[in-house]
Write a protein that holds these residues in place. Structure first.
Motif, short mmCIF file in Angstrom:
data_model
loop_
_atom_site.label_atom_id
_atom_site.label_comp_id
_atom_site.label_asym_id
_atom_site.label_seq_id
_atom_site.Cartn_x
_atom_site.Cartn_y
_atom_site.Cartn_z
N ILE A 88 0.96 -1.06 0.27
CA ILE A 88 0.07 0.52 -0.03
C ILE A 88 0.92 1.55 -0.14
N ALA A 89 0.69 1.92 -0.57
CA ALA A 89 1.49 3.11 -0.69
C ALA A 89 0.56 4.24 -0.28
N LEU A 90 0.96 5.21 0.37
CA LEU A 90 0.71 6.22 1.23
C LEU A 90 0.94 7.95 0.77
N ASN A 91 0.44 8.54 0.05
CA ASN A 91 1.08 9.84 0.38
C ASN A 91 0.06 11.05 1.09
N THR A 92 0.43 12.22 1.40
CA THR A 92 -0.64 13.09 2.11
C THR A 92 -2.04 13.56 1.51
N ALA A 93 -3.19 13.36 2.17
CA ALA A 93 -3.80 13.94 1.37
C ALA A 93 -3.94 15.33 0.49
N PRO A 94 -4.58 15.72 -0.09
CA PRO A 94 -4.67 17.04 -0.93
C PRO A 94 -5.30 18.50 -0.37
N HIS A 95 -6.77 18.09 0.90
CA HIS A 95 -6.86 18.33 0.92
C HIS A 95 -6.22 18.85 2.59
N LEU A 96 -4.64 19.16 2.63
CA LEU A 96 -3.67 19.50 3.40
C LEU A 96 -2.79 20.37 3.16
N SER A 97 -3.49 20.73 1.66
CA SER A 97 -1.96 21.48 0.98
C SER A 97 -3.05 22.58 0.93
N GLU A 98 -2.68 23.34 0.68
CA GLU A 98 -3.79 24.80 0.21
C GLU A 98 -2.86 25.59 -1.08
N ASP A 99 -2.30 24.76 -1.87
CA ASP A 99 -1.65 24.96 -2.82
C ASP A 99 -1.88 24.22 -4.23
N ALA A 100 -3.68 25.01 -5.19
CA ALA A 100 -4.18 23.97 -5.89
C ALA A 100 -3.23 23.05 -6.60
N GLY A 101 -1.50 23.35 -7.36
CA GLY A 101 -1.55 22.86 -8.22
C GLY A 101 -1.21 21.27 -7.15
N ARG A 102 -0.40 21.50 -6.15
CA ARG A 102 0.08 20.68 -5.49
C ARG A 102 -1.15 19.43 -5.19
N ARG A 103 -2.10 20.27 -5.03
CA ARG A 103 -3.75 19.18 -4.89
C ARG A 103 -3.43 18.25 -6.34
N ASP A 123 -0.77 -7.79 -9.38
CA ASP A 123 -1.96 -7.48 -8.47
C ASP A 123 -2.57 -6.87 -7.80
N LYS A 124 -1.80 -6.45 -6.11
CA LYS A 124 -3.35 -6.91 -5.78
C LYS A 124 -2.51 -5.36 -4.74
N ALA A 125 -1.68 -4.62 -5.34
CA ALA A 125 -0.69 -2.75 -4.38
C ALA A 125 -1.83 -1.94 -4.68
N PHE A 126 -1.80 -1.30 -3.97
CA PHE A 126 -3.06 0.24 -5.12
C PHE A 126 -2.41 1.17 -3.84
N ALA A 127 -2.63 2.73 -4.01
CA ALA A 127 -1.88 3.81 -3.58
C ALA A 127 -3.21 4.23 -2.55
N ARG A 128 -3.01 5.27 -1.77
CA ARG A 128 -4.01 5.83 -1.09
C ARG A 128 -3.93 6.53 -0.24
N PHE A 129 -4.96 8.20 0.04
CA PHE A 129 -3.93 9.30 0.81
C PHE A 129 -4.63 8.98 2.50
N MET A 130 -3.62 9.40 3.49
CA MET A 130 -3.57 9.41 4.34
C MET A 130 -4.57 10.55 4.96
N LEU A 131 -5.11 10.62 6.62
CA LEU A 131 -6.50 11.33 6.61
C LEU A 131 -7.60 12.03 5.64
N THR A 132 -7.98 10.32 5.37
CA THR A 132 -9.13 11.42 4.38
C THR A 132 -10.29 10.73 5.22
N GLU A 133 -11.58 10.75 5.38
CA GLU A 133 -12.74 10.75 6.60
C GLU A 133 -12.95 9.38 6.16
N ASP A 134 -12.67 8.36 5.07
CA ASP A 134 -12.64 7.00 5.24
C ASP A 134 -11.28 6.27 5.21
#
Length: 271
Positions: A88-103, A123-134
């Protein structure tokens, strides 16, 4: 604390069991016989000790393993977990950035990261964001989360407590949170507010145990006593960034090598 939790906590203070031979061999192959690793990545092995570190954390090829802020370890983990495990690859949630380009770049990363690595992950790997509602995974569903040189960023962004809470929720009882982090001297007057990339080991242990984890073991695998930790730019004065001021300073810092790092194995209590 329930007696079962207390017993587990006490057991975790004992030295970790050695991996089975086949698990140890699988890690060695993922490091030394991995067609996805570049020469530049392999050149860092002398500083980052990937095989020893993954064995210390008890990682096996059939685990579900999450890597926050994927980077240098990704090719190793992808190759190790491809056939029997899940990455599982994890990145920072876009809503934590104020920069539209970075989001926008964050959303593109989530959609394309796994595909960009070709057949590395299976086939089983996936990418997600940390600190999202779900959340990035279901409760009690992940075997290990490996935080390589990333904890200072969560401190600086004031989300460490939230990140650790999410890690605790998704890890299985007995699951591992492995931390490798640039280490500040305990007697240093520097604080996280100085944003030098270093954190005191006592600070990290206190923060993670406050989140409910138990410190199961610690290692000096990634220690570097030559690291003077007095660089004007902080840890980024050392390789691989080597953002030093003069040629002479860069040569000096190159000879030091990479930063002094703590290596801590935390476990989520439970039966």
């Amino acid at each position: 604390m329930r007696l079962s939790h207390l017993f587990l906590a006490l057991m975790m203070l004992l030295p970790a069991h050695r991996l089975a031979a086949q698990d140890s061999d699988a890690i060695d192959r993922a490091v030394t016989e991995n067609p996805y690793r570049t020469a530049d990545q392999k050149a860092r092995d002398v500083y980052r000790h990937p095989a020893e570190t993954l064995k210390f954390f008890g990682i096996t090829a059939d685990m579900t393993v999450a890597e926050p802020l994927p980077g240098w370890y990704t090719e190793i983990l992808g190759d190790l977990l491809r056939d029997k495990g899940t990455y599982i690859a994890l990145n920072t949630a876009p809503h934590l950035s104020e920069d539209a380009g970075r989001r926008a770049r964050s959303h593109a990363w989530r959609d394309n990261y796994i595909a960009s690595k070709g057949k590395l992950f299976g086939d089983k790997a996936f990418a997600r964001f940390m600190l999202t509602e779900d959340g990035f995974a279901a409760d009690d569903s992940v075997d290990a989360i490996l935080a390589f040189r990333s904890m200072h960023g969560w401190v600086y962004s004031d989300v460490l407590e939230e990140v650790l809470a999410e890690f605790f929720r998704v890890l299985k009882p007995g699951g591992v949170l492995g931390v490798v982090q640039h280490r500040e001297n305990e007697d240093s007057p520097n604080t996280p507010a100085d944003r030098r990339g270093y954190l005191k080991q006592s600070f990290v242990i206190e923060a993670v145990t406050k989140a409910g984890f138990v410190l199961a073991d610690q290692s000096e695998i990634n220690a570097n006593p030559k690291d003077t930790k007095d660089y004007e730019i902080g840890v980024w004065g050392l390789p691989p960034v080597l953002r030093a001021g003069s040629d002479e300073e860069r040569r000096k810092n190159q000879a030091i090598g990479e930063s002094d790092r703590m290596t801590l194995k935390f476990v989520k209590p439970g039966q």
